[in-house]
Write a protein that holds these residues in place. Sequence first.
Motif, PDB file in Angstrom:
ATOM      1  N   THR A 121       5.406 -11.497  -0.987  1.00 42.16           N
ATOM      2  CA  THR A 121       6.683 -12.109  -1.378  1.00 42.16           C
ATOM      3  C   THR A 121       6.742 -12.386  -2.872  1.00 42.16           C
ATOM      4  O   THR A 121       7.717 -12.034  -3.549  1.00 42.16           O
ATOM      5  CB  THR A 121       6.907 -13.422  -0.600  1.00 42.16           C
ATOM      6  OG1 THR A 121       6.930 -13.153   0.797  1.00 42.16           O
ATOM      7  CG2 THR A 121       8.211 -14.071  -1.018  1.00 42.16           C
ATOM      8  N   ILE A 122       5.678 -12.999  -3.414  1.00 44.21           N
ATOM      9  CA  ILE A 122       5.745 -13.395  -4.832  1.00 44.21           C
ATOM     10  C   ILE A 122       5.601 -12.189  -5.752  1.00 44.21           C
ATOM     11  O   ILE A 122       6.165 -12.180  -6.850  1.00 44.21           O
ATOM     12  CB  ILE A 122       4.687 -14.473  -5.176  1.00 44.21           C
ATOM     13  CG1 ILE A 122       3.272 -13.978  -4.903  1.00 44.21           C
ATOM     14  CG2 ILE A 122       4.977 -15.753  -4.411  1.00 44.21           C
ATOM     15  CD1 ILE A 122       2.209 -15.002  -5.268  1.00 44.21           C
ATOM     16  N   PHE A 123       4.884 -11.144  -5.332  1.00 45.20           N
ATOM     17  CA  PHE A 123       4.831  -9.917  -6.125  1.00 45.20           C
ATOM     18  C   PHE A 123       6.228  -9.329  -6.261  1.00 45.20           C
ATOM     19  O   PHE A 123       6.662  -8.956  -7.354  1.00 45.20           O
ATOM     20  CB  PHE A 123       3.921  -8.875  -5.461  1.00 45.20           C
ATOM     21  CG  PHE A 123       2.458  -9.035  -5.779  1.00 45.20           C
ATOM     22  CD1 PHE A 123       2.032  -9.873  -6.792  1.00 45.20           C
ATOM     23  CD2 PHE A 123       1.499  -8.328  -5.067  1.00 45.20           C
ATOM     24  CE1 PHE A 123       0.683 -10.030  -7.086  1.00 45.20           C
ATOM     25  CE2 PHE A 123       0.147  -8.466  -5.351  1.00 45.20           C
ATOM     26  CZ  PHE A 123      -0.261  -9.319  -6.359  1.00 45.20           C
ATOM     27  N   GLU A 124       6.949  -9.269  -5.138  1.00 42.51           N
ATOM     28  CA  GLU A 124       8.274  -8.669  -5.130  1.00 42.51           C
ATOM     29  C   GLU A 124       9.254  -9.459  -6.004  1.00 42.51           C
ATOM     30  O   GLU A 124       9.981  -8.883  -6.818  1.00 42.51           O
ATOM     31  CB  GLU A 124       8.796  -8.594  -3.694  1.00 42.51           C
ATOM     32  CG  GLU A 124      10.165  -7.961  -3.576  1.00 42.51           C
ATOM     33  CD  GLU A 124      10.641  -7.871  -2.133  1.00 42.51           C
ATOM     34  OE1 GLU A 124      11.837  -7.565  -1.929  1.00 42.51           O
ATOM     35  OE2 GLU A 124       9.823  -8.112  -1.219  1.00 42.51           O
ATOM     36  N   VAL A 125       9.246 -10.774  -5.848  1.00 45.06           N
ATOM     37  CA  VAL A 125      10.187 -11.602  -6.618  1.00 45.06           C
ATOM     38  C   VAL A 125       9.800 -11.636  -8.098  1.00 45.06           C
ATOM     39  O   VAL A 125      10.665 -11.618  -8.979  1.00 45.06           O
ATOM     40  CB  VAL A 125      10.245 -13.032  -6.042  1.00 45.06           C
ATOM     41  CG1 VAL A 125      11.207 -13.897  -6.840  1.00 45.06           C
ATOM     42  CG2 VAL A 125      10.672 -13.001  -4.585  1.00 45.06           C
ATOM     43  N   LEU A 126       8.506 -11.667  -8.385  1.00 42.81           N
ATOM     44  CA  LEU A 126       8.027 -11.677  -9.769  1.00 42.81           C
ATOM     45  C   LEU A 126       8.537 -10.460 -10.523  1.00 42.81           C
ATOM     46  O   LEU A 126       8.995 -10.572 -11.671  1.00 42.81           O
ATOM     47  CB  LEU A 126       6.493 -11.703  -9.781  1.00 42.81           C
ATOM     48  CG  LEU A 126       5.823 -11.690 -11.165  1.00 42.81           C
ATOM     49  CD1 LEU A 126       6.007 -13.044 -11.841  1.00 42.81           C
ATOM     50  CD2 LEU A 126       4.340 -11.379 -11.047  1.00 42.81           C
ATOM     51  N   MET A 127       8.473  -9.291  -9.891  1.00 41.17           N
ATOM     52  CA  MET A 127       8.904  -8.051 -10.539  1.00 41.17           C
ATOM     53  C   MET A 127      10.396  -8.089 -10.867  1.00 41.17           C
ATOM     54  O   MET A 127      10.837  -7.537 -11.861  1.00 41.17           O
ATOM     55  CB  MET A 127       8.643  -6.872  -9.597  1.00 41.17           C
ATOM     56  CG  MET A 127       7.195  -6.659  -9.253  1.00 41.17           C
ATOM     57  SD  MET A 127       6.378  -5.627 -10.447  1.00 41.17           S
ATOM     58  CE  MET A 127       7.101  -4.069 -10.077  1.00 41.17           C
ATOM     59  N   ARG A 128      11.165  -8.766 -10.033  1.00 42.87           N
ATOM     60  CA  ARG A 128      12.612  -8.770 -10.192  1.00 42.87           C
ATOM     61  C   ARG A 128      13.111  -9.838 -11.158  1.00 42.87           C
ATOM     62  O   ARG A 128      14.117  -9.641 -11.846  1.00 42.87           O
ATOM     63  CB  ARG A 128      13.269  -8.957  -8.817  1.00 42.87           C
ATOM     64  CG  ARG A 128      14.729  -8.597  -8.793  1.00 42.87           C
ATOM     65  CD  ARG A 128      15.308  -8.551  -7.392  1.00 42.87           C
ATOM     66  NE  ARG A 128      15.307  -9.862  -6.749  1.00 42.87           N
ATOM     67  CZ  ARG A 128      14.503 -10.195  -5.761  1.00 42.87           C
ATOM     68  NH1 ARG A 128      13.619  -9.337  -5.311  1.00 42.87           N
ATOM     69  NH2 ARG A 128      14.546 -11.387  -5.215  1.00 42.87           N
ATOM     70  N   LEU A 129      12.390 -10.952 -11.241  1.00 41.78           N
ATOM     71  CA  LEU A 129      12.895 -12.088 -12.016  1.00 41.78           C
ATOM     72  C   LEU A 129      12.389 -12.157 -13.454  1.00 41.78           C
ATOM     73  O   LEU A 129      13.085 -12.643 -14.337  1.00 41.78           O
ATOM     74  CB  LEU A 129      12.526 -13.403 -11.307  1.00 41.78           C
ATOM     75  CG  LEU A 129      13.187 -13.692  -9.964  1.00 41.78           C
ATOM     76  CD1 LEU A 129      12.798 -15.086  -9.478  1.00 41.78           C
ATOM     77  CD2 LEU A 129      14.698 -13.573 -10.056  1.00 41.78           C
ATOM     78  N   PHE A 130      11.156 -11.691 -13.675  1.00 45.22           N
ATOM     79  CA  PHE A 130      10.531 -11.949 -14.975  1.00 45.22           C
ATOM     80  C   PHE A 130      10.044 -10.680 -15.656  1.00 45.22           C
ATOM     81  O   PHE A 130       9.791  -9.666 -15.003  1.00 45.22           O
ATOM     82  CB  PHE A 130       9.357 -12.916 -14.806  1.00 45.22           C
ATOM     83  CG  PHE A 130       9.743 -14.221 -14.181  1.00 45.22           C
ATOM     84  CD1 PHE A 130      10.570 -15.116 -14.842  1.00 45.22           C
ATOM     85  CD2 PHE A 130       9.309 -14.553 -12.908  1.00 45.22           C
ATOM     86  CE1 PHE A 130      10.948 -16.312 -14.255  1.00 45.22           C
ATOM     87  CE2 PHE A 130       9.665 -15.745 -12.315  1.00 45.22           C
ATOM     88  CZ  PHE A 130      10.498 -16.630 -12.988  1.00 45.22           C
ATOM     89  N   SER A 131       9.918 -10.774 -16.996  1.00 45.14           N
ATOM     90  CA  SER A 131       9.414  -9.647 -17.772  1.00 45.14           C
ATOM     91  C   SER A 131       7.931  -9.431 -17.486  1.00 45.14           C
ATOM     92  O   SER A 131       7.196 -10.389 -17.239  1.00 45.14           O
ATOM     93  CB  SER A 131       9.602  -9.922 -19.280  1.00 45.14           C
ATOM     94  OG  SER A 131      10.965 -10.129 -19.576  1.00 45.14           O
ATOM     95  N   PRO A 132       7.488  -8.178 -17.525  1.00 40.70           N
ATOM     96  CA  PRO A 132       6.075  -7.889 -17.242  1.00 40.70           C
ATOM     97  C   PRO A 132       5.143  -8.565 -18.237  1.00 40.70           C
ATOM     98  O   PRO A 132       5.417  -8.639 -19.421  1.00 40.70           O
ATOM     99  CB  PRO A 132       5.996  -6.370 -17.387  1.00 40.70           C
ATOM    100  CG  PRO A 132       7.399  -5.880 -17.291  1.00 40.70           C
ATOM    101  CD  PRO A 132       8.255  -6.977 -17.813  1.00 40.70           C
ATOM    102  N   ARG A 133       4.059  -9.110 -17.744  1.00 40.36           N
ATOM    103  CA  ARG A 133       2.999  -9.637 -18.581  1.00 40.36           C
ATOM    104  C   ARG A 133       1.690  -9.322 -17.878  1.00 40.36           C
ATOM    105  O   ARG A 133       1.688  -8.845 -16.754  1.00 40.36           O
ATOM    106  CB  ARG A 133       3.150 -11.149 -18.831  1.00 40.36           C
ATOM    107  CG  ARG A 133       3.154 -11.986 -17.590  1.00 40.36           C
ATOM    108  CD  ARG A 133       3.660 -13.408 -17.874  1.00 40.36           C
ATOM    109  NE  ARG A 133       2.965 -14.050 -18.967  1.00 40.36           N
ATOM    110  CZ  ARG A 133       1.848 -14.754 -18.826  1.00 40.36           C
ATOM    111  NH1 ARG A 133       1.289 -14.875 -17.638  1.00 40.36           N
ATOM    112  NH2 ARG A 133       1.280 -15.338 -19.855  1.00 40.36           N
ATOM    113  N   LYS A 134       0.581  -9.544 -18.538  1.00 44.26           N
ATOM    114  CA  LYS A 134      -0.712  -9.201 -17.941  1.00 44.26           C
ATOM    115  C   LYS A 134      -1.412 -10.477 -17.509  1.00 44.26           C
ATOM    116  O   LYS A 134      -1.665 -11.369 -18.309  1.00 44.26           O
ATOM    117  CB  LYS A 134      -1.572  -8.444 -18.965  1.00 44.26           C
ATOM    118  CG  LYS A 134      -2.708  -7.621 -18.360  1.00 44.26           C
ATOM    119  CD  LYS A 134      -2.189  -6.475 -17.530  1.00 44.26           C
ATOM    120  CE  LYS A 134      -3.305  -5.556 -17.070  1.00 44.26           C
ATOM    121  NZ  LYS A 134      -3.777  -4.661 -18.115  1.00 44.26           N
TER     122      LYS A 134
END
Length: 253
Positions: free
Chosen positions: A77-90
Amino acid sequence: RNQTTKGIWVAEAVGIEPFTLVMDLEGTDGRERGEDDTAFEKQSALFALAVSDIVMINLWCHDIGREQAANRPLLKTIFEVLMRLFSPRKTMLLLVIRDKTKTPVEYLAQALKEDIHKIWDSVPKPEVFKKAALSEFFNVEVTALPSYEENEELFKEQVGKLRHKFIHSIDPGGLAADRRGVIPASGFCISAMHIWKVIRENKDLNLPAHKIMVATVRCEEIADEKLRCFMLDEGWLELEAAVTSGPVRSFGM
């Protein structure tokens, strides 16, 4: 066996250079919130991934390979939402196996990394990240700790070695050496507040508990069945046919 952390606590890490903030998050499977209040665990986990350079995830050794206990649905769930809401970071995902057994750590580490890659590959991604590999967003490391109750001295020794890894963690070769999208310390509070606001407003994290979802599906099945029976009822079919030729005089009488 009670909840030790409620909410999210933040403090300076003593004796760690450079200046490092530590966040302690409420556990993801506490009985205090029960099965009907899972939104906060998703929100807090996503918040940790969005603002942290290193995220430590505690896993009981005997839970490796399980579905719910190993947090697989939560990660998905959080992987999916993270990709949609926030800019990529490492971000460094540091998986800490607790109460390790005689099973070689190398074998457990391989199993955990394979699991995380499978979760990542199964997550629906925005078009721009459709072919993005897990390594573009996360580094994954696995370490293990012995049981505190069975071997307190060895546990403290291993914790000390793990703690040492956080000293100068942003130097080349460190845990957070290749972090991206770094926020200056002066803007961290504002950034964190904005991220939390975005997370709180995201409806995808307010998923209902399992029994509510089951009840919803069952109610829909019953409603569909009743509608199907109604559509096949002789009285309804006669009425439907009669309406095509004009008003039905006896309707409603």
